[in-house]
Design an enzyme around this catalytic site. Structure first.
Site, short mmCIF file in Angstrom:
data_model
loop_
_atom_site.label_atom_id
_atom_site.label_comp_id
_atom_site.label_asym_id
_atom_site.label_seq_id
_atom_site.Cartn_x
_atom_site.Cartn_y
_atom_site.Cartn_z
N LYS A 46 10.61 -27.70 -42.08
CA LYS A 46 11.84 -27.05 -41.60
C LYS A 46 11.51 -26.12 -40.44
O LYS A 46 10.49 -25.41 -40.49
CB LYS A 46 12.47 -26.26 -42.77
CG LYS A 46 13.83 -25.66 -42.48
CD LYS A 46 14.36 -24.98 -43.75
CE LYS A 46 15.74 -24.37 -43.56
NZ LYS A 46 16.24 -23.75 -44.81
N SER A 101 20.80 -25.05 -46.00
CA SER A 101 20.46 -25.13 -44.59
C SER A 101 19.31 -26.11 -44.29
O SER A 101 19.09 -26.42 -43.13
CB SER A 101 20.08 -23.73 -44.07
OG SER A 101 18.96 -23.24 -44.79
N SER A 109 19.38 -23.42 -50.35
CA SER A 109 19.17 -24.27 -49.17
C SER A 109 18.19 -25.43 -49.33
O SER A 109 18.11 -26.27 -48.45
CB SER A 109 18.73 -23.42 -47.98
OG SER A 109 19.86 -22.87 -47.37
N1 GLN Z 1 24.08 -21.18 -48.08
C1 GLN Z 1 23.47 -19.92 -48.40
C2 GLN Z 1 23.67 -18.95 -47.27
O1 GLN Z 1 24.24 -19.33 -46.29
C3 GLN Z 1 22.02 -20.12 -48.70
C4 GLN Z 1 21.19 -20.35 -47.50
C5 GLN Z 1 19.74 -20.53 -47.84
O2 GLN Z 1 19.37 -20.74 -48.98
N2 GLN Z 1 18.92 -20.40 -46.81
O3 GLN Z 1 23.28 -17.81 -47.36
#
Ligand code: GLN
Length: 474
Positions: free
Chosen positions: A76, A151, A175
Site C-alpha cells: 500500500k 482504504s 481499511s
Molecule cells: N474508513 C475508516 C476511515 O476513514 C478507516 C480507514 C482506515 O482503516 N485506514 O477512517
C-alpha cells in the site's frame, strides 16, 4: 503442512525447476498491465523486481531461500519502500521518496518476497471506497461502477485479480478488512503492537496497524509470521513471542467456543449478509464448535468514538506537513502564508475536514466534551470484548453492513461513508486482532465477508478458526 495455495504451487514449481521467478514476475506484470483500468497500482517496480529475481532463483535451487521466496507482493502506498515514491495518494507527498524501508517491507524482502509495486488508496488512508486518490479511483474488479472498498482498495484488487499473491495494507478502522470483504479476499488486522509501524505514514497512531491481504488464510498467516515481532524503531511494537501461525494444525472445531454478539446482527442487517455469515457459524457448530450469545453493549458508540479519536490523532500527526520538511510547498511572502497555502493546496477535501474537526475536538473545552469522552468510550468498548472473551475464543460478525456499493454513492455524504465501518472500528479501539474471509456472494454476485475477532495476541486461534471455516465453506 500440505498446501495448495497459488503461492505454494508456484513455490513448488520453482523448486522443481519447472518455472523461474522471472516467469512468475512476468506473469504478474502482465496481469497488472491487462487490468490497468482498475487503477490498483500507483507505481510498478518492473526492473527492480526482475533484478531481485535472479538472486532468489539461485537461492531456491540451492535450498537456501527464505520462507516467502516466489511470493509476489504489493505494498500500500502509505508504507515506505526505499527509493520509490510513497505518495499516500496525496498531492502533499506526490514526490516524496523515502530513503528507508518500512520494517514490514524490510522483513518481507529478507524473507525473499518480491515487492512488485505500490498500491492505490484513499488519500492518507482516510476512507472506505478508494475513491479519494490523486491518481483516480480504484474500481471493483467485478463491476467497474462499484467501489472495491478502502482504504486499502488497491491491495485488495491486486490480490483479487491475481496480480500478486499477497499485499500489505493498513487498518485504522477497517481499511484491510472492509476492502477484503468487498473484493472476496482474506485480510487480517493484527493486534495493536504485533507488527511494527516504522515506515507507515501515520494517520491515527493509536489505531493504525499494518497487516496482510491474500487469497487464502494460509498465505495471510505466512506473511503475518514474517512481518510480526518487536522492532526497536517502533516503541509501540510489542515484545511478545511470534508463534509459527502457518504450522497451526488445520484440526477441527471441537474445542472452539464461538461468540455471536447480538449488537452486530441488528434487525436492519441486510438479509443476504446475515444469512451468509450465520451459515458460516452453522458450519462451525456442525463441526463441533459451541456457539454462545455474547453482548458488546457499547458497540453503538464505537463509530462516533473512533471518528473523534482518529480525527484528533490526525490533526496532531499531520501537523508535520507544513511545507518545510516534507512534501508539497507553495512559496509565499511570509512563513505563515507559505504554511497555509501549502496545506490548503496539498491536502484533499476529506483530509482537511478531518484535520479541522480533530483540531476542534482537541481545543480547550471541546476536549472534555469529545476527546476525553471518546477515550472513555474506547475503554468501555475494549472492556466489552474482554468480558466476552472470558466466555468464548472467537467472536463472529459480518465484516460490513453492505456489499460493494456504487461509486459516488457515499462520497458526497461523509457520515454514510463512516457507517461502512460500523463492524470493524471496535477492533481498532480495542486493539484486538480480526480477520475477514469470504463467506458467499449476494444476488448480484458481489462477495460477502465474515469477520472473526480474537483476544489480543491470539492470532493463532484467529487463523485456526478462519482456516477451518475457509475449508468448510469450500
Ligand atoms: N474508513 C475508516 C476511515 O476513514 C478507516 C480507514 C482506515 O482503516 N485506514 O477512517
Amino acid at each position: 503442512m500440505e498446501s495448495c495455495t497459488p503461492f505454494a504451487l508456484t513455490r513448488e514449481r520453482l523448486s522443481l525447476g519447472e518455472l523461474t521467478l522471472f516467469d512468475v514476475i512476468a506473469g504478474s506484470l502482465a496481469r497488472i498491465r491487462a487490468r490497468d483500468d482498475l487503477n490498483a497500482f500507483v507505481t510498478v517496480f518492473e526492473e527492480e523486481a526482475l533484478r531481485a529475481a535472479r538472486g532468489i532463483d539461485e537461492k531456491i535451487r540451492s535450498g537456501r531461500a527464505g520462507p516467502l521466496a516466489g511470493m509476489i507482493v504489493g505494498v500500500k502506498d502509505n508504507i515506505c519502500v526505499c527509493g520509490h515514491r510513497t505518495t499516500c495518494a496525496s498531492r502533499m507527498l506526490e514526490n516524496y521518496v523515502p530513503p528507508y524501508h518500512a520494517t514490514a517491507v524490510e522483513r518481507l524482502i529478507a524473507a525473499d518476497a518480491i515487492i512488485i509495486g505500490k498500491t492505490n488508496l484513499d488519500e492518507f488512508a482516510m476512507g472506505s471506497s478508494s475513491e479519494r486518490s490523486i491518481f483516480g479511483p480504484v474500481l471493483h474488479p467485478r463491476d467497474p461502477a462499484r467501489v472495491p472498498g478502502g482504504s486499502s482498495g488497491g491491495s485488495a484488487v491486486a490480490v483479487a485479480t491475481g496480480m500478486v499473491h499477497a499485499a500489505l495494507g493498513s487498518d485504522t478502522g477497517g481499511s484491510i478488512r472492509q476492502p477484503a470483504a468487498f473484493c472476496g479476499v482474506t485480510g487480517l488486522k493484527p493486534t495493536y503492537g504485533r507488527v511494527s509501524r516504522y515506515g507507515l505514514v501515520a494517520f491515527a497512531p493509536s489505531c493504525d496497524q499494518i497487516g496482510p491481504l491474500a487469497g487464502n488464510v494460509e498465505d495471510v498467516a505466512r506473511v503475518l509470521r514474517v512481518i510480526s515481532g518487536r522492532d526497536a524503531r517502533d516503541a509501540t511494537s510489542a515484545d511478545v513471542p511470534v508463534p509459527d501461525f502457518t504450522l497451526s494444525p488445520p484440526g477441527d472445531a471441537k474445542n472452539l467456543r464461538v461468540g455471536i454478539p447480538k449488537e452486530y446482527f441488528p434487525a436492519s442487517l441486510d438479509a443476504e449478509i446475515a444469512e451468509a455469515v450465520l451459515n458460516g457459524v452453522e458450519l462451525l457448530a456442525e463441526a463441533g464448535a459451541s456457539v454462545h450469545d455474547v453482548s458488546l453493549p457499547h458497540a453503538e458508540y464505537a463509530v462516533p468514538a473512533y471518528y473523534c479519536i482518529s480525527m484528533a490523532d490526525t490533526s496532531s500527526n499531520l501537523a508535520r506537513f507544513d511545507g518545510v520538511e516534507y512534501g508539497f510547498r507553495r512559496p509565499a511572502e511570509t512563513y505563515q502564508e507559505m504554511v497555509t497555502r501549502s496545506r490548503t493546496d496539498g491536502f484533499g477535501e476529506e483530509v482537511k475536514r478531518r484535520i479541522m474537526i480533530g483540531t476542534h475536538i482537541l481545543s480547550r473545552g471541546a476536549d472534555r466534551d469529545y476527546y476525553l469522552k471518546a477515550r472513555q468510550v474506547r475503554r468501555l468498548v475494549a472492556r466489552d470484548f474482554e468480558e466476552a472473551f472470558e466466555k468464548v475464543d472467537v467472536i463472529i460478525t459480518p465484516t460490513t453492513p453492505t456489499t460493494a456499493f456504487k461509486r459516488g454513492e457515499c462520497s458526497k455524504d461523509p457520515v454514510a461513508m463512516f457507517l461502512a465501518d460500523v463492524f470493524t472500528v471496535g477492533g481498532n479501539l480495542a486493539g484486538i486482532p480480526a480477520i475477514s474471509i469470504p463467506c458467499g456472494v449476494d444476488a448480484r454476485g458481489l462477495p460477502i465477508g465474515l469477520q472473526l475477532y480474537a483476544r489480543a495476541f491470539d492470532e493463532a486461534t484467529l487463523l485456526k478458526a478462519a482456516g477451518f471455516l475457509e475449508r468448510s465453506l469450500g
